[in-house]
Design a protein around this motif. Sequence first.
Motif, PDB file in Angstrom:
ATOM      1  N   UNK A 133      19.151 -85.124 -68.166  1.00 35.78           N
ATOM      2  CA  UNK A 133      17.816 -85.405 -67.186  1.00 35.78           C
ATOM      3  C   UNK A 133      16.473 -84.894 -68.034  1.00 35.78           C
ATOM      4  N   UNK A 134      15.758 -85.768 -68.443  1.00 34.15           N
ATOM      5  CA  UNK A 134      14.580 -85.652 -69.144  1.00 34.15           C
ATOM      6  C   UNK A 134      13.334 -85.712 -68.195  1.00 34.15           C
ATOM      7  N   UNK A 139      15.060 -93.958 -62.918  1.00 33.87           N
ATOM      8  CA  UNK A 139      13.782 -93.695 -63.446  1.00 33.87           C
ATOM      9  C   UNK A 139      12.890 -93.371 -62.149  1.00 33.87           C
ATOM     10  N   UNK A 140      12.334 -92.239 -62.402  1.00 37.34           N
ATOM     11  CA  UNK A 140      11.306 -91.910 -61.188  1.00 37.34           C
ATOM     12  C   UNK A 140       9.976 -91.498 -61.795  1.00 37.34           C
ATOM     13  N   UNK A 161       4.463 -86.602 -63.549  1.00 35.81           N
ATOM     14  CA  UNK A 161       5.629 -86.647 -64.410  1.00 35.81           C
ATOM     15  C   UNK A 161       6.369 -87.853 -64.391  1.00 35.81           C
ATOM     16  N   UNK A 162       7.273 -87.967 -65.460  1.00 34.71           N
ATOM     17  CA  UNK A 162       8.387 -89.122 -65.577  1.00 34.71           C
ATOM     18  C   UNK A 162       9.610 -88.176 -65.701  1.00 34.71           C
ATOM     19  N   UNK A 211      10.295-100.813 -64.842  1.00 35.52           N
ATOM     20  CA  UNK A 211      11.320-101.759 -65.192  1.00 35.52           C
ATOM     21  C   UNK A 211      11.259-101.718 -66.678  1.00 35.52           C
ATOM     22  N   UNK A 212      10.189-101.662 -67.395  1.00 36.95           N
ATOM     23  CA  UNK A 212      10.203-101.630 -68.934  1.00 36.95           C
ATOM     24  C   UNK A 212      10.921-100.633 -69.355  1.00 36.95           C
ATOM     25  N   UNK A 213      10.817 -99.347 -68.667  1.00 37.11           N
ATOM     26  CA  UNK A 213      11.457 -97.951 -69.124  1.00 37.11           C
ATOM     27  C   UNK A 213      13.064 -98.251 -69.174  1.00 37.11           C
ATOM     28  N   UNK A 214      13.345 -98.888 -68.141  1.00 31.49           N
ATOM     29  CA  UNK A 214      14.798 -99.122 -67.673  1.00 31.49           C
ATOM     30  C   UNK A 214      15.216-100.028 -68.665  1.00 31.49           C
TER      31      UNK A 214
END
Length: 121
Positions: free
Chosen positions: A115-116, A84-85, A90-91, A60-63
């Motif tokens: 897509x990163x 965000x997965x 990996x992220x 949620x912080x990343x989002x």
Amino acid sequence: MDKRRAERGEGRVGVMISLILVAIGIFLGVKIIPVRVSAYEFKDHIREVCRYAATHKNDEEVTRRIIEKAEELEIPLSKKNLEVKRTRSEMIITASYEQSVDLKVYTYVYKFRTKERAPLF
């Protein structure tokens, strides 16, 4: 003497056409370049967030950070177009949006998709 007057007129037409083409180029640049620069900056931000995702406790912080950057850059990104997965190793962040650019006679639709992936340590 009549021949010289005709030649002078041709030069004026050429200059006018050149000025019109330059004006069109400037107009397109002013409209399209900022959209592309914002997209590049946004992609760079996503790459950075993805790379340092291991330091964030939850997704949620990343989002939140990505959505805030999109708002700052006036990018029309909604949460439904952002994925965000986090796996064990990996992220993965996927984002996509479309942004319309009004060119007065045509509406250009800039389509962005990235897509990163980054390893988690």
